[in-house]
Design a protein around this motif. Structure first.
Motif, mmCIF file in Angstrom:
data_model
loop_
_atom_site.group_PDB
_atom_site.id
_atom_site.type_symbol
_atom_site.label_atom_id
_atom_site.label_comp_id
_atom_site.label_asym_id
_atom_site.label_seq_id
_atom_site.Cartn_x
_atom_site.Cartn_y
_atom_site.Cartn_z
ATOM 1 N N PHE A 52 -23.058 -6.845 -15.717
ATOM 2 C CA PHE A 52 -22.516 -7.898 -15.518
ATOM 3 C C PHE A 52 -21.298 -7.275 -15.044
ATOM 4 C CE2 PHE A 52 -18.809 -11.022 -16.636
ATOM 5 C CZ PHE A 52 -19.505 -11.754 -16.145
ATOM 6 N N ALA A 53 -20.418 -6.765 -15.556
ATOM 7 C CA ALA A 53 -19.382 -5.437 -15.058
ATOM 8 C C ALA A 53 -19.576 -4.743 -13.737
ATOM 9 C CB ALA A 53 -19.005 -4.725 -15.721
ATOM 10 N N GLY A 54 -20.407 -4.691 -13.326
ATOM 11 C CA GLY A 54 -21.128 -4.333 -12.383
ATOM 12 C C GLY A 54 -20.776 -5.667 -10.944
ATOM 13 N N VAL A 55 -21.573 -6.635 -11.733
ATOM 14 C CA VAL A 55 -21.165 -7.481 -10.243
ATOM 15 C C VAL A 55 -19.769 -8.017 -9.615
ATOM 16 C CG1 VAL A 55 -22.356 -9.946 -9.822
ATOM 17 C CG2 VAL A 55 -23.960 -8.123 -10.974
ATOM 18 N N VAL A 56 -19.031 -7.748 -11.376
ATOM 19 C CA VAL A 56 -17.868 -9.040 -11.540
ATOM 20 C C VAL A 56 -17.302 -7.484 -10.525
ATOM 21 C CG1 VAL A 56 -16.248 -8.770 -12.757
ATOM 22 C CG2 VAL A 56 -18.322 -9.870 -13.715
ATOM 23 N N GLY A 57 -17.566 -6.293 -10.698
ATOM 24 C CA GLY A 57 -16.233 -4.753 -9.928
ATOM 25 C C GLY A 57 -16.672 -4.954 -8.644
ATOM 26 N N ALA A 58 -17.851 -5.046 -8.213
ATOM 27 C CA ALA A 58 -18.010 -5.078 -6.426
ATOM 28 C C ALA A 58 -17.198 -5.664 -5.491
ATOM 29 C CB ALA A 58 -19.389 -5.968 -6.719
ATOM 30 N N PRO A 59 -16.731 -6.877 -5.316
ATOM 31 C CA PRO A 59 -15.783 -7.424 -4.632
ATOM 32 C C PRO A 59 -14.485 -6.368 -4.831
ATOM 33 C CG PRO A 59 -16.358 -8.811 -5.788
ATOM 34 C CD PRO A 59 -17.292 -7.997 -6.733
ATOM 35 N N ILE A 60 -14.151 -5.312 -5.920
ATOM 36 C CA ILE A 60 -13.124 -4.624 -6.332
ATOM 37 C C ILE A 60 -13.511 -3.401 -5.629
ATOM 38 C CG2 ILE A 60 -11.381 -3.459 -7.192
ATOM 39 C CD1 ILE A 60 -11.319 -6.174 -9.325
ATOM 40 N N LEU A 61 -14.736 -2.538 -6.160
ATOM 41 C CA LEU A 61 -14.646 -1.494 -5.977
ATOM 42 C C LEU A 61 -16.019 -1.340 -5.158
ATOM 43 C CD1 LEU A 61 -15.528 -0.337 -9.838
ATOM 44 C CD2 LEU A 61 -13.177 -0.122 -8.455
ATOM 45 N N SER A 62 -16.938 -2.328 -4.216
ATOM 46 C CA SER A 62 -17.644 -1.767 -3.445
ATOM 47 C C SER A 62 -19.125 -1.171 -4.647
ATOM 48 C CB SER A 62 -17.065 -1.473 -2.093
ATOM 49 O OG SER A 62 -17.473 -0.017 -2.548
ATOM 50 N N VAL A 63 -20.199 -1.863 -3.863
ATOM 51 C CA VAL A 63 -21.359 -0.021 -4.757
ATOM 52 C C VAL A 63 -21.121 0.072 -3.839
ATOM 53 C CG1 VAL A 63 -24.159 -1.181 -5.740
ATOM 54 C CG2 VAL A 63 -21.839 -2.887 -5.078
ATOM 55 N N TYR A 64 -21.575 2.260 -4.608
ATOM 56 C CA TYR A 64 -22.017 2.697 -2.761
ATOM 57 C C TYR A 64 -22.645 3.417 -4.012
ATOM 58 C CZ TYR A 64 -17.766 4.325 -5.708
ATOM 59 O OH TYR A 64 -16.662 4.791 -6.869
ATOM 60 N N PRO A 65 -23.585 5.279 -3.444
ATOM 61 C CA PRO A 65 -24.652 5.847 -3.875
ATOM 62 C C PRO A 65 -23.371 6.818 -5.217
ATOM 63 C CG PRO A 65 -24.949 5.371 -1.517
ATOM 64 C CD PRO A 65 -23.957 5.017 -2.193
ATOM 65 N N GLY A 66 -23.031 7.064 -5.882
ATOM 66 C CA GLY A 66 -22.098 7.983 -6.982
ATOM 67 C C GLY A 66 -21.426 6.719 -8.225
ATOM 68 N N LEU A 67 -21.605 5.499 -7.795
ATOM 69 C CA LEU A 67 -20.887 4.738 -8.448
ATOM 70 C C LEU A 67 -20.605 5.452 -10.052
ATOM 71 C CD1 LEU A 67 -18.836 2.327 -8.678
ATOM 72 C CD2 LEU A 67 -20.800 0.649 -8.448
ATOM 73 N N ASP A 68 -22.427 5.110 -10.082
ATOM 74 C CA ASP A 68 -23.094 5.183 -11.294
ATOM 75 C C ASP A 68 -22.283 7.111 -12.661
ATOM 76 O OD1 ASP A 68 -23.972 6.885 -9.746
ATOM 77 O OD2 ASP A 68 -25.852 7.491 -10.902
ATOM 78 N N GLY A 69 -21.873 7.518 -11.241
ATOM 79 C CA GLY A 69 -21.300 9.023 -11.719
ATOM 80 C C GLY A 69 -20.022 8.656 -12.031
ATOM 81 N N ASP A 70 -18.999 8.070 -11.044
ATOM 82 C CA ASP A 70 -17.737 7.287 -10.630
ATOM 83 C C ASP A 70 -17.299 6.773 -12.655
ATOM 84 O OD1 ASP A 70 -17.248 8.797 -9.125
ATOM 85 O OD2 ASP A 70 -17.230 7.035 -7.524
ATOM 86 N N MET A 71 -17.611 5.660 -12.883
ATOM 87 C CA MET A 71 -18.036 5.268 -14.154
ATOM 88 C C MET A 71 -18.241 5.907 -14.901
ATOM 89 S SD MET A 71 -16.262 2.527 -12.258
ATOM 90 C CE MET A 71 -16.352 1.382 -14.002
ATOM 91 N N LEU A 72 -19.538 6.545 -15.527
ATOM 92 C CA LEU A 72 -19.928 7.177 -16.857
ATOM 93 C C LEU A 72 -19.243 7.306 -17.471
ATOM 94 C CD1 LEU A 72 -21.906 7.558 -18.958
ATOM 95 C CD2 LEU A 72 -22.021 9.510 -17.309
ATOM 96 N N PRO A 73 -17.857 8.943 -17.065
ATOM 97 C CA PRO A 73 -17.270 9.099 -17.831
ATOM 98 C C PRO A 73 -15.747 8.181 -18.078
ATOM 99 C CG PRO A 73 -17.812 10.673 -15.752
ATOM 100 C CD PRO A 73 -18.609 9.449 -15.392
#
Lengths: 323, 365
Positions: free
Chosen positions: A238-259
């Motif tokens: 849910f956070a991913g979809v809500v955040g998409a208009p702000i952060l956009s979705v790209y490869p490596g997003l997982d590595g940016d958010m997990l830490p």
């Protein structure tokens, strides 16, 4: 009002609003992470992958009309006018921003429950093996996403009713970012009610505090594991979809958010929702101000508080002593 | 005595094979691959000191590896000689290891893992973002390899291979000596029975700290070999992924063994660099099998699908890494080599048991 922090914040009002919005987003991401960590005693290293996969599910649903074509929808060819109208209606519903976010969360809840039930469950009690398993799965998910959604970033537009900005005097606030904060507050309240006021919440709290004793008094902790894991995955998606208009979705997003989720939960204390809330907003500010003011050392600024807390106060700033 | 000599014979044979490799490998690509396997084997051996013998799982070791490589590369870029660069790299890595150890050894288990993860990410963040110092995403190039004892390592890949092999043999010998030493035994003691070790008067913290420094030293050696091999270093080697890869080498080969990490490094590096070769070979075999089993028309269709799927996988190193990781953790937690032996034994015992059952169907258990 001459304190330097207040001066810093008022001088960088845009950055402050962005920080608060990002903090709200981080809370949506970390709340589930915190519960999973508190209950199962493992940091779920694929939580960033849940966020990214959820965001990809969301943008796919939002782009469905564009993929399939509005006017010449295929169902029409098979089922005639009624079918076409029905299909178009379904499509309109599915590509609604909030429906897409909820559907993505539901799908991720199923995936999360499956992973817990069929993979993590096999390693019950072996915490290190479980952590490494989640790390391995995160690699698989990130590569599958790259395969399916390619390397191009996707950035959906914010829902129509939330585009634009609010003016207050000379200051302008983007409406969508305010909405994200509102959503985070609503979710925080809902989680608080669930954890503090319901029977399920009481069972989760018992499991977090002392899993063996919770088992002894008849709580099926293993079922709680599945439930909490699914809930955490759903919140992340849910956070991913809500955040998409702000952060956009790209490869490596997982590595940016997990830490970030990891830091929030370490700062706040595992299993503590108020801690996750405070940690999220703290990290929202550190992240945005760090990126803007000290871009060279942005990651040092992010991780140093985590190291300090781990070393000096392992139970987290808001965690209970002992543990 | 007879049994005691056999492993030495095998070891000598293995060493001979490695020493002769440039003759039988032919292609310089494979010689370079072998150099990489050896240097990553040193890295994996270094991590195994903590993971295997110390029971301390670190996901930040790529940071130490990178400290060594970056220090050497930056010193060389600043115009210092090779001796100064190597010395500074080892010193810097030992210092970083000491800082890692002091912070991370406040905890064990998951706590240790997370502190090392955060520290590794800090070092990665510096390599990636502090562009003024580290060149950021562009990395650092270095001009030339050193010339030890007047032997140039620059031209033929085989010379560099021999240098790496020599260092590898020293590293392996050091690990063997460490494993048999009282220090190695006391480290294993802290892994299995930390409280009893304390009660016996050992300083558990100090033992772990020294093990961390020992591990850090060999990390710095591996980092130096890496940067001299590639003549280039970039933030990629410092990241979480790199730390996870070397951890996979240790776990896949078998922790707390001397040769496990070496086998793991060989497996991971050869899969990583020759995944496409393996996928092509598998495509040929599976297509032929499909043609034979399903007939030419259906078989050809299946072959096309197989080829497409394997082509897609061939460039997907991360996917394969993840699948190998998950498979090993679920099916063979003790490592690939011991795990395969165990699965083979169980299977053959079951087979034998079923045969016995057929011969004497009326026998009562």
């Amino acid at each position: 009002m001459n304190h330097w922090i207040i001066q810093l914040l008022t001088a960088n009002l845009t950055l402050t609003v962005n920080s608060i919005a990002f903090g709200g987003l981080l809370f949506l991401l970390s709340a589930g992470f915190s519960l999973i960590f508190g209950l199962m005693r493992i940091p779920n290293l694929m939580h960033g992958s849940f966020f990214m996969l959820g965001a990809y599910f969301g943008v796919t649903l939002l782009n469905l009309p564009a993929f399939l074509g509005d006017g010449d929808f295929r169902l029409g060819a098979y089922f005639g006018e009624t079918g076409r109208a029905l299909g178009a209606a379904l499509l309109a519903i599915a590509s609604n921003f909030w429906v897409a976010a909820l559907a993505s969360a539901a799908a991720m809840a199923l995936i999360g429950a499956g992973i817990e039930r069929f993979l993590l469950r096999r390693l019950a009690g072996e915490h290190l093996a479980q952590v490494l398993l989640t790390l391995g799965l995160s690699f698989i998910i990130s590569d599958l996403c790259l395969m399916i959604w390619t390397g191009d970033p996707w950035q959906p537009t914010a829902p129509a009713e939330l585009r634009g900005a609010v003016r207050a005097g000379t200051m302008i606030f983007p409406l969508y970012r305010l909405a994200v904060v509102a959503i985070a507050v609503v979710v925080a309240a809902a989680l608080w009610v669930m954890v503090d006021w319901t029977r399920l919440g009481a069972m989760i709290r018992a499991g977090v505090d002392d899993a063996p004793i919770a088992r002894v008094v008849g709580i099926r902790v293993s079922r709680l594991f599945t439930l909490v894991f699914a809930l955490g995955a759903a919140l992340a998606a849910f956070a991913g979809v809500v955040g998409a208009p702000i952060l956009s979705v790209y490869p490596g997003l997982d590595g940016d958010m997990l830490p970030l989720a990891l830091i929030v939960v370490i700062l706040g204390g595992t299993g503590s929702l108020p801690g996750a809330l405070a940690g999220s907003f703290l990290m929202g500010f550190l992240y945005n101000f760090g990126q803007a003011k000290f871009p060279d050392l942005a990651y040092v600024i992010l991780f140093l508080p985590m190291v300090l807390v781990l070393v000096l106060r392992p139970q987290g700033l808001f965690g209970k002593g002992g543990s | 005595m007879k049994i005691g000599l056999a492993p030495y014979g095998a070891l000598g044979l293995a060493f001979l094979t490695l020493a002769m490799l440039p003759w039988w490998a032919g292609n310089s690509y494979y010689i370079d691959l072998a150099s990489q396997i050896l240097l990553f084997a040193i890295f994996a051996l270094a991590l195994n000191v903590l993971v295997g013998y110390g029971g301390l799982v670190s996901i930040g070791h790529a940071g130490l590896f990178a400290v060594s490589g970056y220090t050497a590369a930056l010193m060389l870029q600043a115009g210092y000689g090779h001796a100064a660069a190597v010395g500074a790299a080892v010193l810097a890595t030992l210092t970083a290891s000491a800082v890692f150890a002091v912070l991370a050894l406040r905890a064990t288990g998951i706590g240790f893992l997370m502190i090392t993860l955060a520290l590794g990410q800090i070092l990665w963040g510096i390599a990636y973002r502090w562009a003024a110092l580290t060149g950021g995403d562009n990395g650092v190039n270095i001009a030339a390899r050193p010339v030890p004892f007047g032997i140039s390592l620059a031209d033929a890949p085989s010379f560099y291979y021999y240098a790496t092999l020599a260092v590898f043999v020293v590293a392996l010998a050091a690990m063997a000596a460490f494993e048999r030493s009282p220090f190695g035994a006391s480290l294993r003691g802290t892994r299995d029975q930390a409280r009893r070790m304390t009660a016996l008067g050992y300083n558990v913290w100090l033992i772990r700290f020294l093990a961390f420094l020992f591990s850090g030293f060999w990390c710095s050696v591996a980092g130096l070999l890496y940067v001299y091999n590639k003549l280039f270093i970039s933030p990629q080697v410092a990241g979480l992924q790199a730390s996870a890869e070397v951890l996979l080498m240790v776990i896949s080969g078998g922790t707390a063994t001397l040769l496990g990490p070496v086998a793991g490094a060989a497996l991971v590096i050869s899969v990583k660099y020759s995944l496409n070769v393996a996928a092509e070979a598998l495509t040929v075999v599976l297509s032929a099998l499909a043609m034979y089993l399903l007939g030419p028309s259906l078989g050809a269709d299946v072959a096309i699908v197989v080829k497409g799927a394997l082509n897609a996988v061939a460039t997907r190193w991360n996917l394969v890494l993840g699948v190998v990781f998950v498979t090993i953790i679920i099916l063979m937690p003790e490592g690939l080599v011991p795990g395969s032996i165990r699965l083979w034994r169980t299977a053959s015992q079951r087979l034998a048991a079923s045969r016995v059952g057929k011969i004497r169907p009326g026998a009562q258990p």
